[in-house]
Design an enzyme around this catalytic site. Structure first.
Site, PDB file in Angstrom:
ATOM      1  N   ARG A 177     105.108 -19.337  41.535  1.00  0.00           N
ATOM      2  CA  ARG A 177     104.134 -20.328  42.040  1.00  0.00           C
ATOM      3  C   ARG A 177     104.266 -21.666  41.320  1.00  0.00           C
ATOM      4  O   ARG A 177     103.853 -22.698  41.832  1.00  0.00           O
ATOM      5  CB  ARG A 177     102.706 -19.782  41.903  1.00  0.00           C
ATOM      6  CG  ARG A 177     102.327 -19.519  40.476  1.00  0.00           C
ATOM      7  CD  ARG A 177     100.970 -18.877  40.307  1.00  0.00           C
ATOM      8  NE  ARG A 177     100.844 -18.484  38.899  1.00  0.00           N
ATOM      9  CZ  ARG A 177      99.773 -17.969  38.364  1.00  0.00           C
ATOM     10  NH1 ARG A 177      98.717 -17.738  39.095  1.00  0.00           N
ATOM     11  NH2 ARG A 177      99.747 -17.653  37.081  1.00  0.00           N
ATOM     12  N   VAL A 184     104.841 -18.161  31.357  1.00  0.00           N
ATOM     13  CA  VAL A 184     103.997 -18.610  30.245  1.00  0.00           C
ATOM     14  C   VAL A 184     104.864 -18.896  29.022  1.00  0.00           C
ATOM     15  O   VAL A 184     104.720 -19.910  28.352  1.00  0.00           O
ATOM     16  CB  VAL A 184     102.940 -17.522  29.924  1.00  0.00           C
ATOM     17  CG1 VAL A 184     102.237 -17.819  28.601  1.00  0.00           C
ATOM     18  CG2 VAL A 184     101.931 -17.433  31.057  1.00  0.00           C
ATOM     19  N   CYS A 185     105.788 -17.995  28.742  1.00  0.00           N
ATOM     20  CA  CYS A 185     106.543 -18.082  27.490  1.00  0.00           C
ATOM     21  C   CYS A 185     107.251 -19.427  27.330  1.00  0.00           C
ATOM     22  O   CYS A 185     107.081 -20.114  26.331  1.00  0.00           O
ATOM     23  CB  CYS A 185     107.538 -16.932  27.429  1.00  0.00           C
ATOM     24  SG  CYS A 185     108.510 -16.911  25.936  1.00  0.00           S
ATOM     25  N   ILE A 326      97.624 -16.174  18.567  1.00  0.00           N
ATOM     26  CA  ILE A 326      97.618 -17.485  19.232  1.00  0.00           C
ATOM     27  C   ILE A 326      96.702 -18.458  18.491  1.00  0.00           C
ATOM     28  O   ILE A 326      97.081 -19.593  18.194  1.00  0.00           O
ATOM     29  CB  ILE A 326      97.160 -17.373  20.702  1.00  0.00           C
ATOM     30  CG1 ILE A 326      98.210 -16.643  21.531  1.00  0.00           C
ATOM     31  CG2 ILE A 326      96.896 -18.762  21.304  1.00  0.00           C
ATOM     32  CD1 ILE A 326      97.871 -16.504  22.998  1.00  0.00           C
ATOM     33  N   HIS A 585     123.123 -11.956  -1.278  1.00  0.00           N
ATOM     34  CA  HIS A 585     122.281 -12.532  -2.327  1.00  0.00           C
ATOM     35  C   HIS A 585     122.552 -14.026  -2.457  1.00  0.00           C
ATOM     36  O   HIS A 585     123.718 -14.430  -2.397  1.00  0.00           O
ATOM     37  CB  HIS A 585     122.598 -11.850  -3.660  1.00  0.00           C
ATOM     38  CG  HIS A 585     121.833 -12.433  -4.807  1.00  0.00           C
ATOM     39  ND1 HIS A 585     120.502 -12.153  -5.023  1.00  0.00           N
ATOM     40  CD2 HIS A 585     122.217 -13.286  -5.798  1.00  0.00           C
ATOM     41  CE1 HIS A 585     120.096 -12.812  -6.113  1.00  0.00           C
ATOM     42  NE2 HIS A 585     121.114 -13.504  -6.597  1.00  0.00           N
TER      43      HIS A 585
END
Ligand SMILES: Cc1cc2nc3c(=O)[nH]c(=O)nc-3n(C[C@H](O)[C@H](O)[C@H](O)COP(=O)(O)OP(=O)(O)OC[C@H]3O[C@@H](n4cnc5c(N)ncnc54)[C@H](O)[C@@H]3O)c2cc1C
Length: 614
Positions: A177, A184-185, A326, A585
């Site tokens: 749409r 959303v992501c 969020i 390391h």
């Protein structure tokens, strides 16, 4: 009509003993007949509405243990290629996965310790409710297009399913749409928030350097340029998806889709309706922020995460309702940009899904930075006044009332399952809007799949992507299942908080015996050289097998480090495997190896007199 009866994905059934089986081969079963009694709360299982007929074979007996998705009965006329009860032949399952501890009754629960961006207010689960399957409507005439696989929603779940199905040779239509792909992501979630969090990190780190001998002037924040940089990042990714769709010949249709029959959707766009037919469909309709009835959401000073990411100015005083991921990420951004932040959280800790010890370093740091953090407190009213938003609180350390310039409401997300006309397709949706699915992501209409936020927690992009692949492969006839043991969760705060698998809190609550190895980052050379020492890596092991069952990490880059623990769990690694793996390391990844060594008693970077060296 299915020829199998499986234990559905309701509640949390894992290795539950079967007390009684009430049917035998030759019996005829009908909808709502009780067929099995399970030990867990003396639960019974009734015949779901998509199944009826004569029992050909009973696959369980009293004394067996069953797990969600297990095959219980085969009915007469079953197809010879019926899916296996357990995903041992699932194409994506590597040998190491099928021999890993969860399959053999380890304490590791697939849903354990997982929290996503929909938490905490929505605590749904995959297949959270066994709503009866609706029948579906009669087909409508006038199909303009037809797909072998139709995907509804172009978020991470949807575009992944569409691309995978196309790669498997299917003719795919992807309906969205919004004008841009990515859901959303990419548009209003993971990506814009991480771009702004990066900006926040640069601001915070440059300020922190003052105490190490390098001082910068106070940042000059050009909010319009910051916003357009963030939008550029989003556009680059969403535009890239458009290109990937073209390369794969996936047809992208813009418009709002609703099912009108079991094999058709209607797409509304600019006053026009197009009917599209399909053989298989994948519902990837996602979720939306929860609204609270007593909050004036239409006041522009009340925002949700989408509004917060729009960066429409920096309020002097910001109230964040909800101390979940969020809310805390947005608080990190606005604090760095100059807002005075207050957080109110109903539970007794922020990020309620994670163990307290891995949240405490974050809590301590932001308690010093923010105006206030009210735990065990709630907002009961908000009044929109010309001078600000007057908030009434109850509980915790919160004042009776206070006035803020903006309020971010981040109390969880609600699935979009009720907005797509699912009943016309025969797809059941539970009362909260989640769509129950099986391990192949099939809904109650077996040719229609559902994935991502709309099927349950954790609401995370990486879960949606994984499920999208499973659904596309199953729709293409492959024997794929969702059999991931764990799904990692990350709060990209400062410090980051990440966890995967079983948490200590859950282990205690369930009486599961675990051992733990903890490595404090104050002993990590790399952490100290970053100017930080508050981090912690905690790895949990099964007491008998020494296999890793969970991990929690707090500290800078914890979100990147948690991937090692997720892989170790999937591979069934034990403490020795992790401790004996040579980590480079000086890196923060050493802290995972050292936590395993601390559990083993072989660590030399800490002195642990109580552990017996061996
Ligand atoms: C602020 C924020 C930050 C986040 N950060 C992270 C993070 O760092 N990591 C992470 O893993 N997750 C994060 N998430 C969660 C993540 O965005 C979701 O879990 C993920 O987007 C879900 O993917 P999905 O495919 O299920 O649905 P969505 O991404 O919600 O996509 C659904 C799509 O379907 C479309 N759609 C819905 N109904 C219809 C219809 N009827 N017709 C046509 N199209 C329709 C929508 O327009 C949308 O594009 C975040 C979320 C938010 C809000």
């Amino acid at each position: 009509m299915s020829n199998e009866v499986r234990l559905p994905d309701i509640g949390d059934f894992k290795n539950v003993p079967v007390i009684e089986v009430l049917v035998k081969a030759g019996d005829t079963i009908a909808v709502d007949d009780t067929i099995v009694v399970l030990e867990s709360d003396k639960a019974t299982m009734d015949v779901p509405s998509s199944v009826a007929g004569k029992v050909a074979e009973v696959k369980i007996k009293p004394g067996d243990t069953v797990t969600q998705g297990d095959l219980l009965l085969v009915l007469e006329g079953a197809a010879s290629g019926a899916a296996p009860a357990k995903p041992e032949v699932a194409e994506k399952a590597a040998p190491a996965q099928s021999s890993a501890p969860a399959a053999g009754g380890s304490p590791l629960a697939a849903g354990a310790g997982q929290a996503g961006y929909g938490s905490p207010a929505t605590a749904g689960g995959q297949g959270a409710s066994a709503a009866p399957a609706p029948k579906g409507a009669a087909p409508v005439s006038g199909e303009a297009m037809r797909a072998e696989v139709l995907v509804l929603g172009a978020g991470p779940g949807g575009y992944t399913a569409a691309f995978r199905a196309a790669d498997l040779g299917k003719k795919v239509i992807l309906v969205e749409r919004w004008a841009s792909l990515g859901g959303v992501c990419l548009n209003v979630g993971c990506i814009p928030s991480k771009a702004l969090l990066h900006a926040a990190k640069v601001i915070d780190e440059s300020q922190a350097m003052a105490s190490h001998g390098i001082s910068f002037a106070a940042p000059q924040i050009d909010i319009d340029r910051l916003r357009s940089w963030k939008e550029g990042v989003v556009k680059r990714l969403t535009g890239g998806l458009g290109g990937l769709a073209k390369q794969r010949k996936v047809t992208v249709v813009t418009g709002t889709a609703r099912f009108v029959s079991p094999h058709q959707i209607a797409v509304e766009h600019e006053g026009k309706t197009t009917i599209i037919g399909f053989d298989n469909a994948v519902i990837a309709a996602g979720s939306e922020p929860i609204k609270m009835p007593f909050i004036p959401h239409d006041d522009p000073r009340v925002i949700d995460s989408t509004g917060a990411l729009e960066l429409d100015g920096v309020p002097k005083r910001l109230l964040v309702i909800g101390g979940g991921i969020i809310g805390l990420e947005m608080a990190t951004v606005y604090h760095a940009l100059g807002s005075k932040v207050t957080i109110v959280e109903l539970m007794d800790q922020i990020i309620p899904g994670a163990d307290k010890d891995i949240v405490t370093p974050l809590f301590k740091r932001i308690s010093k930075q923010y105006e206030a953090i009210h735990l065990k407190a709630k907002v009961t009213a908000v009044e929109a006044l010309p001078e600000g938003l007057k908030v009434t609180f109850e509980g915790g350390s919160a004042p009776a009332t206070d006035t803020f310039d903006k309020i971010l409401v981040s109390v969880g997300r609600r699935p979009n399952g009720k907005l797509i006309g699912a009943e016309a397709a025969g797809v059941a949706v539970d009362e909260r809007g989640f769509i129950p699915v099986d391990k192949q992501m099939r809904t109650t209409a077996p040719h229609i799949f559902a994935i991502g936020d709309v099927v349950g927690q954790p609401m995370l992009a990486h879960k949606a992507v994984h499920e999208g692949k499973v659904a596309a492969e199953a729709a293409a006839g492959k024997n794929s299942f969702f059999d991931a043991k764990v799904i990692p969760s990350v709060a990209y705060t400062d410090p980051e908080v990440a966890w995967v698998g079983l948490s200590e809190t859950e282990a205690k609550a369930k009486g599961i015996k675990i051992g733990k190895g903890v490595f404090p980052w104050a002993a990590s050379g790399r952490s100290l050289s970053l100017g930080r020492d508050e981090g912690l890596t905690k790895v949990l092991f099964d007491e008998e097998s020494n296999r890793i069952v969970g991990c929690g990490i707090v500290g800078p880059s914890a979100g990147d480090l948690i991937a090692e623990a997720a892989l170790a769990i999937e591979m069934g690694a034990d403490a020795e495997d992790i401790g004996m793996t040579i980590h480079p390391h000086p890196t923060l990844s050493e802290t995972v190896g050292m936590a395993a060594e601390a559990f083993e008693g072989t660590i030399t970077d800490l002195y642990m007199p109580k552990k017996k060296a061996h």
